[in-house]
Design a protein around this motif. Structure first.
Motif, PDB file in Angstrom:
ATOM      1  N   GLY A  74      18.498   5.250  -7.281  1.00  0.00           N
ATOM      2  CA  GLY A  74      18.916   4.402  -6.220  1.00  0.00           C
ATOM      3  C   GLY A  74      17.820   3.350  -5.655  1.00  0.00           C
ATOM      4  N   ALA A  75      18.080   3.076  -4.643  1.00  0.00           N
ATOM      5  CA  ALA A  75      16.959   1.950  -4.254  1.00  0.00           C
ATOM      6  C   ALA A  75      15.946   2.569  -3.405  1.00  0.00           C
ATOM      7  CB  ALA A  75      17.662   1.066  -3.219  1.00  0.00           C
ATOM      8  N   ALA A  76      14.807   2.388  -3.624  1.00  0.00           N
ATOM      9  CA  ALA A  76      13.486   2.810  -2.987  1.00  0.00           C
ATOM     10  C   ALA A  76      12.531   1.713  -2.635  1.00  0.00           C
ATOM     11  CB  ALA A  76      12.707   3.762  -3.864  1.00  0.00           C
ATOM     12  N   GLY A  77      12.280   1.642  -1.339  1.00  0.00           N
ATOM     13  CA  GLY A  77      11.423   0.386  -0.985  1.00  0.00           C
ATOM     14  C   GLY A  77       9.826   0.840  -0.669  1.00  0.00           C
ATOM     15  N   SER A  78       9.132  -0.218  -0.332  1.00  0.00           N
ATOM     16  CA  SER A  78       7.914   0.114  -0.183  1.00  0.00           C
ATOM     17  C   SER A  78       7.506   0.428   1.465  1.00  0.00           C
ATOM     18  CB  SER A  78       6.651  -0.642  -0.635  1.00  0.00           C
ATOM     19  OG  SER A  78       7.160  -2.144  -0.306  1.00  0.00           O
ATOM     20  N   SER A  79       8.191   1.199   2.011  1.00  0.00           N
ATOM     21  CA  SER A  79       8.251   1.436   3.640  1.00  0.00           C
ATOM     22  C   SER A  79       6.685   1.951   3.898  1.00  0.00           C
ATOM     23  CB  SER A  79       9.236   2.256   4.006  1.00  0.00           C
ATOM     24  OG  SER A  79       9.212   2.622   5.323  1.00  0.00           O
ATOM     25  N   PRO A  80       6.127   1.387   5.034  1.00  0.00           N
ATOM     26  CA  PRO A  80       5.136   2.025   5.425  1.00  0.00           C
ATOM     27  C   PRO A  80       5.173   3.578   5.733  1.00  0.00           C
ATOM     28  CG  PRO A  80       5.573  -0.180   6.548  1.00  0.00           C
ATOM     29  CD  PRO A  80       6.669   0.213   5.677  1.00  0.00           C
ATOM     30  N   SER A  81       6.332   3.921   6.147  1.00  0.00           N
ATOM     31  CA  SER A  81       6.491   5.336   6.387  1.00  0.00           C
ATOM     32  C   SER A  81       6.528   6.330   4.991  1.00  0.00           C
ATOM     33  CB  SER A  81       7.794   5.547   7.043  1.00  0.00           C
ATOM     34  OG  SER A  81       8.956   5.129   6.432  1.00  0.00           O
ATOM     35  N   ASN A  82       6.490   5.725   3.883  1.00  0.00           N
ATOM     36  CA  ASN A  82       6.644   6.454   2.623  1.00  0.00           C
ATOM     37  C   ASN A  82       5.194   7.069   2.519  1.00  0.00           C
ATOM     38  OD1 ASN A  82       6.953   7.534  -0.060  1.00  0.00           O
ATOM     39  ND2 ASN A  82       8.041   5.470  -0.661  1.00  0.00           N
ATOM     40  N   PRO A  83       5.242   8.408   2.321  1.00  0.00           N
ATOM     41  CA  PRO A  83       3.872   9.150   2.192  1.00  0.00           C
ATOM     42  C   PRO A  83       3.314   8.807   0.864  1.00  0.00           C
ATOM     43  CG  PRO A  83       5.676  10.682   2.153  1.00  0.00           C
ATOM     44  CD  PRO A  83       6.313   9.059   2.602  1.00  0.00           C
ATOM     45  N   ARG A  84       4.178   8.369  -0.081  1.00  0.00           N
ATOM     46  CA  ARG A  84       3.607   8.367  -1.478  1.00  0.00           C
ATOM     47  C   ARG A  84       2.917   6.795  -1.905  1.00  0.00           C
ATOM     48  NH1 ARG A  84       8.531  10.331  -5.286  1.00  0.00           N
ATOM     49  NH2 ARG A  84       6.831  10.103  -6.913  1.00  0.00           N
ATOM     50  N   ILE A  85       1.717   7.014  -0.973  1.00  0.00           N
ATOM     51  CA  ILE A  85       1.013   5.708  -1.291  1.00  0.00           C
ATOM     52  C   ILE A  85       0.732   5.384  -2.746  1.00  0.00           C
ATOM     53  CG2 ILE A  85      -1.266   4.427  -0.595  1.00  0.00           C
ATOM     54  CD1 ILE A  85       0.840   5.299   1.648  1.00  0.00           C
ATOM     55  N   LEU A  86       0.558   6.227  -3.527  1.00  0.00           N
ATOM     56  CA  LEU A  86       0.078   5.945  -4.989  1.00  0.00           C
ATOM     57  C   LEU A  86       1.324   5.290  -5.666  1.00  0.00           C
ATOM     58  CD1 LEU A  86      -1.668   6.078  -7.372  1.00  0.00           C
ATOM     59  CD2 LEU A  86      -0.925   8.594  -7.872  1.00  0.00           C
ATOM     60  N   ARG A  87       2.415   5.826  -5.221  1.00  0.00           N
ATOM     61  CA  ARG A  87       3.816   5.266  -6.129  1.00  0.00           C
ATOM     62  C   ARG A  87       3.764   3.810  -5.585  1.00  0.00           C
ATOM     63  NH1 ARG A  87       7.387   5.295 -10.096  1.00  0.00           N
ATOM     64  NH2 ARG A  87       9.281   4.433  -9.255  1.00  0.00           N
ATOM     65  N   GLU A  88       3.463   3.576  -4.436  1.00  0.00           N
ATOM     66  CA  GLU A  88       3.688   1.876  -3.813  1.00  0.00           C
ATOM     67  C   GLU A  88       2.785   1.355  -4.716  1.00  0.00           C
ATOM     68  OE1 GLU A  88       3.290   2.047   0.272  1.00  0.00           O
ATOM     69  OE2 GLU A  88       4.721   3.577   0.696  1.00  0.00           O
ATOM     70  N   LEU A  89       1.513   1.697  -4.818  1.00  0.00           N
ATOM     71  CA  LEU A  89       0.384   0.906  -5.388  1.00  0.00           C
ATOM     72  C   LEU A  89       0.750   0.676  -6.858  1.00  0.00           C
ATOM     73  CD1 LEU A  89      -2.906   2.526  -3.762  1.00  0.00           C
ATOM     74  CD2 LEU A  89      -1.925   0.417  -3.483  1.00  0.00           C
ATOM     75  N   GLU A  90       1.456   1.772  -7.614  1.00  0.00           N
ATOM     76  CA  GLU A  90       1.954   1.529  -8.962  1.00  0.00           C
ATOM     77  C   GLU A  90       3.037   0.852  -8.947  1.00  0.00           C
ATOM     78  OE1 GLU A  90       2.521   5.489  -9.566  1.00  0.00           O
ATOM     79  OE2 GLU A  90       0.427   6.159 -10.455  1.00  0.00           O
ATOM     80  N   MET A  91       3.785   0.627  -8.007  1.00  0.00           N
ATOM     81  CA  MET A  91       5.107  -0.252  -8.049  1.00  0.00           C
ATOM     82  C   MET A  91       4.470  -1.578  -7.970  1.00  0.00           C
ATOM     83  SD  MET A  91       8.260  -0.739  -8.143  1.00  0.00           S
ATOM     84  CE  MET A  91       8.591   0.867  -8.184  1.00  0.00           C
ATOM     85  N   ASP A  92       3.759  -1.782  -6.990  1.00  0.00           N
ATOM     86  CA  ASP A  92       2.747  -3.165  -6.839  1.00  0.00           C
ATOM     87  C   ASP A  92       2.162  -3.761  -8.203  1.00  0.00           C
ATOM     88  OD1 ASP A  92       3.979  -3.579  -4.286  1.00  0.00           O
ATOM     89  OD2 ASP A  92       1.641  -3.204  -3.361  1.00  0.00           O
ATOM     90  N   HIS A  93       1.423  -2.784  -8.788  1.00  0.00           N
ATOM     91  CA  HIS A  93       0.910  -3.105 -10.227  1.00  0.00           C
ATOM     92  C   HIS A  93       2.042  -3.600 -11.164  1.00  0.00           C
ATOM     93  CE1 HIS A  93      -1.945  -2.961 -13.276  1.00  0.00           C
ATOM     94  NE2 HIS A  93      -1.384  -2.030 -14.104  1.00  0.00           N
ATOM     95  N   LYS A  94       3.222  -2.955 -11.314  1.00  0.00           N
ATOM     96  CA  LYS A  94       4.102  -3.201 -12.354  1.00  0.00           C
ATOM     97  C   LYS A  94       4.769  -4.536 -11.938  1.00  0.00           C
ATOM     98  CE  LYS A  94       6.451   0.807 -12.136  1.00  0.00           C
ATOM     99  NZ  LYS A  94       7.290   1.870 -12.545  1.00  0.00           N
ATOM    100  N   VAL A  95       5.136  -4.575 -10.879  1.00  0.00           N
ATOM    101  CA  VAL A  95       5.933  -5.718 -10.343  1.00  0.00           C
ATOM    102  C   VAL A  95       4.982  -7.309 -10.412  1.00  0.00           C
ATOM    103  CG1 VAL A  95       6.893  -7.074  -8.495  1.00  0.00           C
ATOM    104  CG2 VAL A  95       7.625  -4.750  -8.832  1.00  0.00           C
ATOM    105  N   TYR A  96       3.682  -6.861  -9.913  1.00  0.00           N
ATOM    106  CA  TYR A  96       2.962  -8.351  -9.947  1.00  0.00           C
ATOM    107  C   TYR A  96       2.498  -8.412 -11.458  1.00  0.00           C
ATOM    108  CZ  TYR A  96       3.028  -8.970  -4.942  1.00  0.00           C
ATOM    109  OH  TYR A  96       3.463  -9.328  -3.692  1.00  0.00           O
ATOM    110  N   SER A  97       2.258  -7.380 -12.426  1.00  0.00           N
ATOM    111  CA  SER A  97       2.096  -7.589 -13.711  1.00  0.00           C
ATOM    112  C   SER A  97       3.173  -8.675 -14.307  1.00  0.00           C
ATOM    113  CB  SER A  97       2.068  -6.336 -14.517  1.00  0.00           C
ATOM    114  OG  SER A  97       0.877  -5.618 -14.032  1.00  0.00           O
ATOM    115  N   PHE A  98       4.550  -8.440 -14.217  1.00  0.00           N
ATOM    116  CA  PHE A  98       5.434  -9.101 -14.553  1.00  0.00           C
ATOM    117  C   PHE A  98       5.465 -10.497 -13.819  1.00  0.00           C
ATOM    118  CE2 PHE A  98       7.918  -5.084 -15.508  1.00  0.00           C
ATOM    119  CZ  PHE A  98       8.155  -5.525 -16.859  1.00  0.00           C
ATOM    120  N   LEU A  99       5.040 -10.659 -12.721  1.00  0.00           N
ATOM    121  CA  LEU A  99       5.040 -11.893 -11.985  1.00  0.00           C
ATOM    122  C   LEU A  99       3.901 -12.712 -12.686  1.00  0.00           C
ATOM    123  CD1 LEU A  99       5.626 -11.365  -8.389  1.00  0.00           C
ATOM    124  CD2 LEU A  99       6.945 -13.106  -9.633  1.00  0.00           C
TER     125      LEU A  99
END
Length: 370
Positions: A74-99
């Protein structure tokens, strides 16, 4: 090779950052992240792809978060309350790689999709702004061009507004061809004195989508409906019957997908009525739309926005028109997984180099990530 050391493990964090920040090519960062697990971890945890993207395009500082859309989660955001910090960092890595890869790409095309509005039109719809999307100045033995209304004052400006082919487009130059009235005495050319370009977004994007879909009228959009986040220098126009290419000082990332062409001053008076007109036969915005896996939602009028990441979008786009039996870029990545590629870095590198879709981190077997 046995005595080689890993400088990231031996040097302090600041020194390692200074070394890797020298890299200015996103593909080099992908290769760095494929060297070893520790190098990949360093690139991701320090957001090197994001920092490179911001250096290439400072406008990305308006991005406040990243939202992932997947049929699996579904939809998952990079919310500060999300405890999965590693997942957020990997998401940033993928998205900014594309950018970053999209920002550095040399592939160009005409990025205009829809002609939205003109500040005036002399004979609507025969001389509509929509005619500027045609590549020829004659359609079925009829002249094809946009014409402003006539004015006594040659200083009166005109504006043309277009919707680009995506909400994230990198524009490097604008091509404009003035119209030469081959049916008038002397074959006059109705160019402007100068031109200036604006890029931005609508204040209410949902209203724009509804209006564009529900109406073919190109007269309903006023300048007050837009927010312009970029304004180019003023370029002089020549009174010649040729395509004039206006190269921007540097490529511009248009966040929101709206382009305005401001035509400043008039040079040609029509002999019939003594009024000044501006007429254009063709307009192009040369650049590239970013990967279909990326989109944007404008949050407010200051330009703050959310990046939307659709990891499956490129797969669906590539399967719409492909022939039976042909492979897709995503299947290439899947094949790499099933061949027991031993690290996530190799999959990132191959996907980036082929402009493919990065497979989901959670879909990989643990032994492939180790």
């Amino acid at each position: 090779m046995e005595i080689c050391g890993d400088f990231i493990q031996y040097l302090n964090n600041d020194t390692s950052m200074k070394i890797l920040m020298i890299l200015d090519d996103p593909y080099d960062l992908a290769r760095v992240s494929a060297v070893s697990t520790s190098w990949r971890q360093f690139v991701i945890e320090n957001g090197l792809c994001k920092q490179l993207s911001l250096r290439i395009c400072p406008q990305l500082s308006n991005v406040v978060d990243i939202v992932e859309f997947s049929s699996k989660r579904g939809a998952a955001g990079s919310s500060p309350s999300n405890p999965r910090i590693l997942r957020e960092l990997e998401m940033d890595h993928k998205v900014y790689s594309f950018l970053a890869c999209g920002l550095m790409s040399s592939v160009t095309e005409d990025c205009i999709e829809v002609a939205m509005s003109a500040s005036s039109t002399d004979n609507y719809p025969e001389e509509s702004i929509e005619n500027t999307l045609e590549t020829s100045n004659r359609i079925e033995q009829r002249a094809s061009y946009w014409s402003s209304k006539g004015e006594m004052d040659p200083a009166v400006p005109e504006t043309l507004v277009y919707k680009l082919s995506a909400n994230l487009c990198v524009i490097s130059e604008i091509h404009i061809q003035p119209f030469q009235a081959y049916f008038q005495f002397g074959f006059p050319i109705y160019s402007a004195k100068a031109v200036r370009f604006h890029m931005g977004h609508l204040k209410s994007p949902f209203e724009m989508e509804r209006d564009v879909l529900e109406s073919s009228s190109t007269q309903r959009f006023s300048d007050e409906m837009f927010v312009w986040t970029y304004i180019s220098p003023e370029f002089p126009m020549a009174q010649v019957n040729d395509v004039q290419k206006f190269r921007l000082p540097k490529p511009v990332l248009c966040i929101g997908g709206i382009l305005k062409i401001e035509l400043l001053g008039r040079v040609q008076r029509q002999e019939m009525d003594g009024l000044y007109y501006i007429c254009l036969s063709h307009v192009q915005a040369v650049g590239r739309r970013l990967s279909p896996v990326l989109d944007v939602d404008i949050i407010d009028q200051t330009g703050r926005c959310s990046l939307k990441y659709h990891p499956e979008a490129d797969y669906y786009a590539s399967t719409e028109n492909r022939e039976p039996g042909s492979s897709t870029l995503q299947s290439i990545s899947s094949t790499l997984v099933h061949r027991s590629v031993r690290s996530w870095e190799h999959i990132i590198l191959n996907a980036l180099l082929t402009n493919g879709v990065l497979p989901d981190y959670e879909d990989l077997d643990d032994n492939l990530i180790a």
